[in-house]
Design a protein around this motif. Structure first.
Motif, PDB file in Angstrom:
ATOM      1  N   GLU A 146      -0.942   7.615   3.898  1.00 23.17           N
ATOM      2  CA  GLU A 146      -0.509   7.145   2.582  1.00 23.17           C
ATOM      3  C   GLU A 146       1.007   7.230   2.425  1.00 23.17           C
ATOM      4  O   GLU A 146       1.625   6.334   1.861  1.00 23.17           O
ATOM      5  N   ASN A 147       1.602   8.305   2.918  1.00 25.28           N
ATOM      6  CA  ASN A 147       3.051   8.458   2.842  1.00 25.28           C
ATOM      7  C   ASN A 147       3.736   7.362   3.647  1.00 25.28           C
ATOM      8  O   ASN A 147       4.683   6.723   3.180  1.00 25.28           O
ATOM      9  N   LEU A 148       3.265   7.110   4.868  1.00 29.26           N
ATOM     10  CA  LEU A 148       3.827   6.040   5.692  1.00 29.26           C
ATOM     11  C   LEU A 148       3.691   4.698   4.988  1.00 29.26           C
ATOM     12  O   LEU A 148       4.647   3.938   4.889  1.00 29.26           O
ATOM     13  N   TYR A 149       2.501   4.406   4.483  1.00 31.00           N
ATOM     14  CA  TYR A 149       2.250   3.130   3.826  1.00 31.00           C
ATOM     15  C   TYR A 149       3.178   2.923   2.627  1.00 31.00           C
ATOM     16  O   TYR A 149       3.793   1.868   2.485  1.00 31.00           O
ATOM     17  N   GLU A 150       3.298   3.930   1.780  1.00 30.05           N
ATOM     18  CA  GLU A 150       4.148   3.819   0.585  1.00 30.05           C
ATOM     19  C   GLU A 150       5.612   3.610   0.953  1.00 30.05           C
ATOM     20  O   GLU A 150       6.292   2.761   0.372  1.00 30.05           O
ATOM     21  N   LYS A 151       6.119   4.386   1.914  1.00 30.97           N
ATOM     22  CA  LYS A 151       7.527   4.282   2.308  1.00 30.97           C
ATOM     23  C   LYS A 151       7.809   2.946   2.996  1.00 30.97           C
ATOM     24  O   LYS A 151       8.827   2.309   2.743  1.00 30.97           O
TER      25      LYS A 151
END
Length: 165
Positions: A146-151
């Motif tokens: 989720e962190n990768l996707y958002e960034k």
């Protein structure tokens, strides 16, 4: 010297190109687009073959195709990004949304053939960075999908506000 070569050295050719373009398409019709959007409108939106893209990607600084962050990256591209977002990611990293006729194996950089490259660089709190001359994405070692996707989505969607080299 660089400024002269880029701006003034080709100003006559640029003016002629712009004049011809404006004869075909009225300036008021293109005024609503920024440079990125106009390229997508003119070049069209080819369907990206994610498998070809992945097969023709290099990894650096500890990343490899089986690394969890890379697995998350391709999962985001394949399952969460639509084709338009994939094209914007390609544009973010390479400077163009065009895919070579021969596929990703024929991708070129500023000084000849250069594959798409993902390098481990940055802090997990940082946004990804692009080096368009080298077709390189600096992808921090994120701690979750989720962190990768958002960034990644933020960097791609708002790239006009971030520094691109």
């Amino acid at each position: 010297m660089v400024r002269w070569r880029v701006e003034r050295g080709v100003s006559q050719q640029s003016q002629s190109l712009l004049k011809g373009f404006n004869e075909v398409i009225e300036p008021r019709l293109t005024a609503v687009f920024d440079a990125r959007e106009l390229e997508l409108v003119i070049a069209g939106t080819a369907e990206i073959d994610v498998n070809d893209w992945r097969k023709n990607t290099e990894y650096r600084s500890g990343y490899h195709d089986g690394h969890p962050v890379i697995q998350w990256f391709w999962a985001a591209i394949e399952h969460r990004f639509d084709n338009e977002q994939r094209l914007r990611l390609l544009q973010f990293v390479t400077g163009t949304s065009s895919i070579p006729y021969e596929g990703f194996a024929a991708l070129r950089g500023s000084n000849g053939p250069r594959k798409f490259c993902i390098e481990k660089l940055g802090k997990p709190t940082s946004l990804p960075r692009a080096h368009t001359c080298f077709n390189r994405l600096d992808l921090p070692p994120y701690t979750s999908f989720e962190n990768l996707y958002e960034k990644l989505l933020l960097a791609v969607e708002e790239s006009s506000t971030f520094g691109i080299e």
